[in-house]
Design a protein around this motif. Structure first.
Motif, mmCIF file in Angstrom:
data_model
loop_
_atom_site.group_PDB
_atom_site.id
_atom_site.type_symbol
_atom_site.label_atom_id
_atom_site.label_comp_id
_atom_site.label_asym_id
_atom_site.label_seq_id
_atom_site.Cartn_x
_atom_site.Cartn_y
_atom_site.Cartn_z
ATOM 1 N N PRO A 250 12.684 3.293 3.664
ATOM 2 C CA PRO A 250 11.821 2.695 2.635
ATOM 3 C C PRO A 250 12.119 3.190 1.217
ATOM 4 N N SER A 251 12.632 4.397 1.098
ATOM 5 C CA SER A 251 12.944 4.915 -0.239
ATOM 6 C C SER A 251 14.122 4.171 -0.872
ATOM 7 N N TYR A 252 14.910 3.467 -0.060
ATOM 8 C CA TYR A 252 16.056 2.728 -0.595
ATOM 9 C C TYR A 252 15.623 1.587 -1.513
ATOM 10 N N VAL A 253 14.417 1.092 -1.336
ATOM 11 C CA VAL A 253 13.912 0.050 -2.239
ATOM 12 C C VAL A 253 13.934 0.563 -3.683
ATOM 13 N N ILE A 254 13.549 1.810 -3.880
ATOM 14 C CA ILE A 254 13.519 2.391 -5.219
ATOM 15 C C ILE A 254 14.908 2.859 -5.641
ATOM 16 N N ILE A 255 15.591 3.563 -4.733
ATOM 17 C CA ILE A 255 16.924 4.094 -5.074
ATOM 18 C C ILE A 255 17.893 2.962 -5.404
ATOM 19 N N MET A 256 17.994 2.005 -4.503
ATOM 20 C CA MET A 256 18.946 0.919 -4.711
ATOM 21 C C MET A 256 18.457 -0.062 -5.773
ATOM 22 N N GLY A 257 17.149 -0.067 -6.016
ATOM 23 C CA GLY A 257 16.640 -0.855 -7.127
ATOM 24 C C GLY A 257 17.222 -0.348 -8.444
ATOM 25 N N GLY A 258 17.313 0.972 -8.584
ATOM 26 C CA GLY A 258 17.934 1.557 -9.768
ATOM 27 C C GLY A 258 19.395 1.181 -9.873
ATOM 28 N N GLY A 259 20.101 1.256 -8.744
ATOM 29 C CA GLY A 259 21.510 0.868 -8.732
ATOM 30 C C GLY A 259 21.699 -0.603 -9.030
ATOM 31 N N ALA A 260 20.773 -1.436 -8.538
ATOM 32 C CA ALA A 260 20.871 -2.888 -8.743
ATOM 33 C C ALA A 260 20.723 -3.240 -10.223
ATOM 34 N N ALA B 101 0.835 -1.205 0.000
ATOM 35 C CA ALA B 101 0.000 0.000 0.000
ATOM 36 C C ALA B 101 0.871 1.257 0.000
ATOM 37 N N TYR B 102 1.986 1.196 0.713
ATOM 38 C CA TYR B 102 2.900 2.346 0.774
ATOM 39 C C TYR B 102 3.461 2.668 -0.605
ATOM 40 N N TYR B 103 4.045 1.667 -1.268
ATOM 41 C CA TYR B 103 4.650 1.933 -2.571
ATOM 42 C C TYR B 103 3.592 2.205 -3.632
ATOM 43 N N GLY B 104 2.414 1.596 -3.474
ATOM 44 C CA GLY B 104 1.343 1.828 -4.428
ATOM 45 C C GLY B 104 0.723 3.206 -4.320
ATOM 46 N N SER B 105 1.021 3.917 -3.239
ATOM 47 C CA SER B 105 0.431 5.246 -3.038
ATOM 48 C C SER B 105 1.144 6.335 -3.843
ATOM 49 N N PHE B 106 2.288 5.993 -4.444
ATOM 50 C CA PHE B 106 3.058 6.996 -5.185
ATOM 51 C C PHE B 106 2.841 6.833 -6.686
ATOM 52 N N SER B 107 2.792 7.948 -7.366
ATOM 53 C CA SER B 107 2.635 7.926 -8.823
ATOM 54 C C SER B 107 3.971 7.594 -9.484
ATOM 55 N N LEU B 108 3.896 7.187 -10.725
ATOM 56 C CA LEU B 108 5.102 6.891 -11.497
ATOM 57 C C LEU B 108 5.980 8.138 -11.621
ATOM 58 N N SER B 109 5.346 9.295 -11.725
ATOM 59 C CA SER B 109 6.114 10.542 -11.865
ATOM 60 C C SER B 109 6.927 10.851 -10.616
ATOM 61 N N THR B 110 6.519 10.313 -9.467
ATOM 62 C CA THR B 110 7.280 10.480 -8.229
ATOM 63 C C THR B 110 8.401 9.459 -8.137
ATOM 64 N N LEU B 111 8.096 8.203 -8.475
ATOM 65 C CA LEU B 111 9.064 7.122 -8.301
ATOM 66 C C LEU B 111 10.142 7.092 -9.380
ATOM 67 N N LEU B 112 9.783 7.477 -10.610
ATOM 68 C CA LEU B 112 10.740 7.336 -11.710
ATOM 69 C C LEU B 112 12.011 8.168 -11.521
ATOM 70 N N PRO B 113 11.923 9.455 -11.139
ATOM 71 C CA PRO B 113 13.173 10.205 -10.925
ATOM 72 C C PRO B 113 14.036 9.589 -9.826
ATOM 73 N N ILE B 114 13.404 9.078 -8.772
ATOM 74 C CA ILE B 114 14.158 8.452 -7.684
ATOM 75 C C ILE B 114 14.895 7.227 -8.206
ATOM 76 N N PHE B 115 14.184 6.413 -8.981
ATOM 77 C CA PHE B 115 14.782 5.206 -9.569
ATOM 78 C C PHE B 115 15.923 5.566 -10.510
ATOM 79 N N LEU B 116 15.729 6.579 -11.349
ATOM 80 C CA LEU B 116 16.752 6.962 -12.319
ATOM 81 C C LEU B 116 17.986 7.558 -11.636
ATOM 82 N N PHE B 117 17.778 8.319 -10.573
ATOM 83 C CA PHE B 117 18.935 8.817 -9.814
ATOM 84 C C PHE B 117 19.677 7.647 -9.157
ATOM 85 N N GLY B 118 18.917 6.631 -8.724
ATOM 86 C CA GLY B 118 19.552 5.427 -8.191
ATOM 87 C C GLY B 118 20.381 4.717 -9.252
#
Length: 344
Positions: free
Chosen positions: A215-225, A63-80
């Motif tokens: 919790p944001s590390y799931v997205i950030i480090m997912g990008g790095g992974a 529910a936590y990760y599903g509450s964010f839009s793609l426009s919020t998560l994508l920059p975080i992932f790309l910076f990761g």
């Protein structure tokens, strides 16, 4: 300097110490390719631990990760992912320039870019140059760069004294990679800034302020992974004499030992950012970009101290050790200047 700021600086020191020591378990891995070792450690660091910590902290992970839009998560992932590219370039920089010159240039650039670009992009650079506290923190960044340069010089003297050379010294190629490493590694600083909506959402769920960034590390480090594991898998598939099957065909006791040591190294790599989150939470909001400067300068400091403790400088002579000591003291002074600036 307030106790909260002091603790924030100390947590950044703890995280940097973990980063400086993370490769020690990897040195115990035997008869494995670097790619397999890095992939196993990275899987623990960038995927297993971020998800495990989030599952513990959050009442409803999906529910936590599903509450964010793609426009919020994508920059975080790309910076990761940007940070992940910096990780790869870091290793290649050491290959072509050697440890001392490579670390000095790469860390110096990422310290400047990661620290100063965040307030510039956010339109807050006037806070740095227009207030006494801001000017003092800028002075701290300058002093930290002097400290990093001094430690780098000590490393060069050590390498010269001990006859250590880069694996495949190439100044032009090494400098290009060092600059790329410095710029791309700063992606972690940018990712943390972009992830502020995730931090706020975690706080709204009752997560302790020390843990809200985790919790944001799931997205950030997912990008790095994606970048790091992709690089390892491509290398294992295409490069002659590299094979996952061969690496995992070693005797069972050695296989278990290798997996455990690689996982431990990965866990220590993750812990640097676990404590980075604690330090970041204790830094005043208007100066939160200083977390990156503290982390990177302490990384250089702890790397030097770990080398002394492990007697890597024993045969270097008195002059390199003396220069290293001066550099470490300068970095400590820089951290205190930044702390005093944030307290104003």
């Amino acid at each position: 300097m307030s106790n909260v700021i002091t603790m924030g600086i100390l947590w950044h020191l703890v995280g940097a110490a973990s980063a400086a020591c993370f490769y020690a378990p990897f040195k115990k891995v035997q008869r494995w390719s670097w790619e397999t070792m890095w992939a196993v450690g990275g899987f623990v660091s960038w995927i297993v631990l971020p998800w495990l910590v989030s599952a513990i902290l959050l009442p409803d992970v999906w529910a936590y990760y599903g509450s964010f839009s793609l426009s919020t998560l994508l920059p975080i992932f790309l910076f990761g992912a940007m940070w992940g590219i910096g990780n790869i370039n870091y290793g290649l920089t050491m290959r072509y320039l050697g440890m001392s010159m490579g670390i000095g240039i790469a860390i110096g650039i990422t310290l400047i870019v990661g620290t100063l670009m965040t307030p510039i992009i956010a339109g807050k650079f006037d806070v740095l140059i227009g207030t006494p506290g801001g000017r003092m923190t800028l002075l701290g960044v300058l002093v930290a760069l002097i400290g990093v340069a001094t430690v780098t010089r000590a490393g060069q003297l050590k390498e010269r004294q001990m006859g250590i050379k880069a694996e495949e010294f190439n100044l032009k190629k090494g400098l290009i990679l060092a600059v790329m490493c410095g710029i791309f590694s700063a992606g972690m600083s940018f990712a943390m800034d972009a992830a502020k909506p995730m931090h706020e959402a975690a706080a709204a769920l009752g997560v302790d302020p020390l843990y809200i960034a985790l919790p944001s590390y799931v997205i950030i480090m997912g990008g790095g992974a994606v970048i790091n594991l992709g690089f390892c898998f491509i290398r294992l598939a295409k490069v002659k004499n590299l094979s996952v099957k061969a690496d995992f065909s070693v005797a069972k006791p050695l296989l278990i030992s290798n997996v455990l040591f690689a996982a431990l190294g990965g866990a220590m790599w993750y812990l640097q950012f676990f404590f980075y989150a604690w330090g970041h939470a204790s830094i005043p909001a208007q100066y939160d970009y200083m977390s990156w400067m503290l982390h990177m300068s302490f990384y250089v400091l702890c790397g030097g101290l770990v080398g002394l403790i492990m007697k890597e400088w024993k045969a270097a002579g008195r002059r390199p050790v003396g220069v290293l000591s001066v550099g470490c003291v300068v970095i400590i002074i820089a951290a205190n200047i930044v702390g005093l600036g944030m307290a104003n």
